[in-house]
Enzyme design. Structure first.
Site, PDB file in Angstrom:
ATOM      1  N   ASP A   1     -26.316  26.277   9.934  1.00 38.27           N
ATOM      2  CA  ASP A   1     -26.492  24.679  10.732  1.00 38.27           C
ATOM      3  C   ASP A   1     -26.330  25.203  11.712  1.00 38.27           C
ATOM      4  OD1 ASP A   1     -26.573  22.419  11.313  1.00 38.27           O
ATOM      5  OD2 ASP A   1     -24.379  22.422  10.944  1.00 38.27           O
TER       6      ASP A   1
ATOM      7  N   ASP B   1     -26.609  24.502  18.277  1.00 37.31           N
ATOM      8  CA  ASP B   1     -27.174  25.135  17.292  1.00 37.31           C
ATOM      9  C   ASP B   1     -28.479  25.702  17.383  1.00 37.31           C
ATOM     10  OD1 ASP B   1     -25.840  23.291  14.841  1.00 37.31           O
ATOM     11  OD2 ASP B   1     -26.057  21.882  16.771  1.00 37.31           O
TER      12      ASP B   1
ATOM     13  N   ASP C   1     -17.584  24.104  11.648  1.00 40.74           N
ATOM     14  CA  ASP C   1     -18.460  24.325  12.075  1.00 40.74           C
ATOM     15  C   ASP C   1     -18.173  25.164  13.651  1.00 40.74           C
ATOM     16  OD1 ASP C   1     -20.972  24.418  13.699  1.00 40.74           O
ATOM     17  OD2 ASP C   1     -21.883  22.625  11.979  1.00 40.74           O
TER      18      ASP C   1
ATOM     19  N   LYS D   1     -15.539  17.697  14.125  1.00 40.95           N
ATOM     20  CA  LYS D   1     -16.991  17.641  15.675  1.00 40.95           C
ATOM     21  C   LYS D   1     -15.988  17.417  16.755  1.00 40.95           C
ATOM     22  CE  LYS D   1     -21.455  16.731  17.606  1.00 40.95           C
ATOM     23  NZ  LYS D   1     -22.900  17.003  16.850  1.00 40.95           N
TER      24      LYS D   1
ATOM     25  N   GLU E   1     -16.425  17.625   7.061  1.00 34.27           N
ATOM     26  CA  GLU E   1     -17.104  18.823   8.801  1.00 34.27           C
ATOM     27  C   GLU E   1     -16.234  17.168   9.884  1.00 34.27           C
ATOM     28  OE1 GLU E   1     -20.951  19.134   8.823  1.00 34.27           O
ATOM     29  OE2 GLU E   1     -20.691  20.160  10.581  1.00 34.27           O
TER      30      GLU E   1
ATOM     31  N   HIS F   1     -20.029  25.897   8.466  1.00 35.17           N
ATOM     32  CA  HIS F   1     -20.868  25.805   9.122  1.00 35.17           C
ATOM     33  C   HIS F   1     -21.045  27.008   9.680  1.00 35.17           C
ATOM     34  CE1 HIS F   1     -22.835  21.602   7.664  1.00 35.17           C
ATOM     35  NE2 HIS F   1     -22.595  22.709   7.103  1.00 35.17           N
TER      36      HIS F   1
ATOM     37  N   ASP G   1     -23.054  22.325  21.990  1.00 32.00           N
ATOM     38  CA  ASP G   1     -22.872  22.435  20.554  1.00 32.00           C
ATOM     39  C   ASP G   1     -24.698  22.426  20.065  1.00 32.00           C
ATOM     40  OD1 ASP G   1     -23.245  22.887  17.289  1.00 32.00           O
ATOM     41  OD2 ASP G   1     -22.442  20.180  17.416  1.00 32.00           O
TER      42      ASP G   1
ATOM     43  N   TRP H   1     -20.642  14.626   6.946  1.00 26.47           N
ATOM     44  CA  TRP H   1     -20.947  14.498   8.738  1.00 26.47           C
ATOM     45  C   TRP H   1     -20.755  13.297   9.182  1.00 26.47           C
ATOM     46  CZ3 TRP H   1     -24.385  14.152  12.205  1.00 26.47           C
ATOM     47  CH2 TRP H   1     -24.237  14.143  13.641  1.00 26.47           C
TER      48      TRP H   1
ATOM     49  N   HIS I   1     -18.301  23.227  16.754  1.00 27.44           N
ATOM     50  CA  HIS I   1     -18.058  21.902  16.500  1.00 27.44           C
ATOM     51  C   HIS I   1     -16.404  22.216  17.479  1.00 27.44           C
ATOM     52  CE1 HIS I   1     -20.162  19.881  13.654  1.00 27.44           C
ATOM     53  NE2 HIS I   1     -20.913  20.425  14.863  1.00 27.44           N
TER      54      HIS I   1
HETATM   55  C1  RNT Z   1     -23.590  17.718  12.851  1.00 26.22           C
HETATM   56  C2  RNT Z   1     -23.319  18.496  12.430  1.00 26.22           C
HETATM   57  C3  RNT Z   1     -24.008  18.639  10.412  1.00 26.22           C
HETATM   58  C4  RNT Z   1     -25.349  18.723  10.476  1.00 26.22           C
HETATM   59  C5  RNT Z   1     -26.168  18.054   9.716  1.00 26.22           C
HETATM   60  C6  RNT Z   1     -27.390  18.462   9.521  1.00 26.22           C
HETATM   61  O1  RNT Z   1     -22.777  18.494  14.834  1.00 26.22           O
HETATM   62  O2  RNT Z   1     -22.666  19.951  12.290  1.00 26.22           O
HETATM   63  O3  RNT Z   1     -23.808  19.663   9.946  1.00 26.22           O
HETATM   64  O4  RNT Z   1     -25.771  19.460  12.501  1.00 26.22           O
HETATM   65  O5  RNT Z   1     -25.811  17.752   8.954  1.00 26.22           O
HETATM   66 ZN    ZN Z   2     -22.535  21.220  10.977  1.00 22.61          ZN
END
Ligand code: RNT
Ligand code: ZN
Length: 418
Positions: A325, A295, A258, A227, A225, A285, A293, A184, A261
């Protein structure tokens, strides 16, 4: 086994049997599926290259709860405390910035040896490892890494990425469990660029160079990955969904979806059945976006349920690598880990407890009334009793008792880190 847990389970088993669901089979399948625990929840995505270095790349861990891990040893201790609370096959996902060395090594020089303590530790526990290149939080990260205009910068990151693939392969060989190495990058810009094309063209060239040699798929699989946006890259992200889906399809790579994302009302659960038409495998993820986003810790929300249902109903569990994640620094970090990881496993169990064949038959017969009615009734079945039984069988804390263990660990260990 306490009498209460057993009694509750026996009743649940009978109730599920009335729908034709075999709870023993659901438990066995739930335990078998690896779920990859992300190492970066333990120290707010800090890593061990430069203590106190700023987190860049448009991601952020908010909060300042005391007790974060400051060294690889502390992080391993914390992860071991988490693992004690988790039933089922677990892997650990490491980022390249979590190397464990006595001397400084820059990212374009890392080797498997710099992770040997992690490998030994994983082997001691019998768990597999996944890996991630780290493009953020480095003097050369800037706004653009693999798509940078400067060839020198691109070359540095290409070298890093190649080395990580070899490290992933070494992880797979050493643990006997396939490693997924996930790439990523944060590349993007705050304002709409005049030229959206060139960075993407450069990213393709960098990726083709990174993947110019093969790794043994028995030991390493590469995933990329996408985004939608990051902090400071609100207007343009080079590695978007369309970009990476196209890349993965044309180069036969895994693609990482993810859950944070995409647009706020767009869900990854709805995408598997399309993406898996073209790609053999994907990586997830599992996160929880709140307004952005963000998290947040994974909770048992509708999207988590939909993710697990989709892969179980679709019979694609083996083609989907599940990884967590998120990074929350506002509550006890060990608890944050345990809550999210237990939720993922719990919801996988709920998905396996569905009478999928029965629901499919009803759908085929056109009885949509029953399909909806049964799905709503299933929500009230005592899956929690099956979960408690599963935990007890696995010798991990039943119900909320894991919290007592985490609090005790906090009192003894993490609260003393000052
Ligand atoms: C970031 C991505 C990625 C990170 C990790 C730490 O937007 O989701 O996967 O969260 O690599
Ligand atoms: Zn991620």
């Amino acid at each position: 086994m306490t009498d209460q847990t057993l009694k509750a389970y026996e009743i649940a088993r009978e109730l599920y049997a009335q729908y034709g669901v075999d709870t023993e089979e659901a438990i066995a399948k739930t335990l078998q599926k690896p779920i990859s625990l992300h190492c970066w929840q333990g120290d707010d995505v800090g890593g061990f290259e430069n203590p106190g270095a700023a987190l860049t790349g448009g991601i952020q861990a908010t909060g300042n709860y005391p007790g974060k891990a400051r060294t690889p040893d502390e992080l391993r201790l914390d992860i071991a405390a988490v693992l004690k609370c988790l039933p089922g096959e677990t892997k650990l996902s490491l980022h390249a910035s979590y190397l464990d060395t006595d001397t400084k090594v820059d990212r374009d020089a890392i080797e498997p040896a710099h992770f040997s303590r992690w490998i030994d530790w994983a082997n001691g526990l019998g768990i597999g490892l996944d890996f991630n290149q780290t493009f953020f939080s480095h003097p050369l990260s800037g706004e653009f890494s693999l798509s940078n205009r400067d060839k020198g910068v691109r070359d540095f990151w290409v070298e890093h990425a190649k080395r990580c693939r070899k490290i992933g392969e070494a992880f797979g060989k050493a643990t006997g469990k396939t490693c997924v190495t996930n790439l990523w990058i944060h590349d993007g810009s705050k304002e709409v660029p005049v030229d959206r094309f060139s960075p993407r063209q450069r990213l393709i060239e960098s990726l083709d160079e990174i993947f110019s040699f093969e790794t043994d798929p028995k030991y390493n699989k590469d995933s990329i990955e996408s985004k939608l946006f990051g902090i400071g890259s609100e207007a343009y992200v080079v590695g978007s969904h369309e970009f990476y889906l196209g890349y993965a399809m044309s180069r036969n790579k895994l693609y990482t979806l993810d859950s944070g994302h995409f647009h706020p009302t767009e869900v990854i659960s709805a995408k598997f059945s399309s993406v898996l038409m073209y790609l053999p495998e994907i990586m997830l993820h599992v996160s929880r976006p709140v307004r952005w986003d963000s998290d947040h810790v994974v909770t048992m929300d509708d999207e988590l349920m939909a993710i697990m249902q989709e892969i179980v109903r679709g019979g694609v569990v083996d083609r989907v690598h599940i990884g967590l994640d998120y990074f929350d620094a506002s509550i006890n970090r060990i608890a944050a880990w345990v809550i999210g990881a237990r939720n993922a496993r719990k919801v996988l169990l709920r998905a396996y407890l569905e009478p999928v064949e029965l629901l499919k038959q009803l759908e085929v017969s056109g009885d949509n009334t029953s399909v909806l009615a049964l799905q709503e009734e299933l929500k009230a079945l005592p899956w929690g009793s099956v979960w408690d039984y599963l935990c007890q069988m696995q010798n991990v804390p039943v119900g909320r008792s894991w919290l007592d263990e985490v609090k005790a660990y906090e009192a003894e260990v993490t609260s003393k880190r000052v």
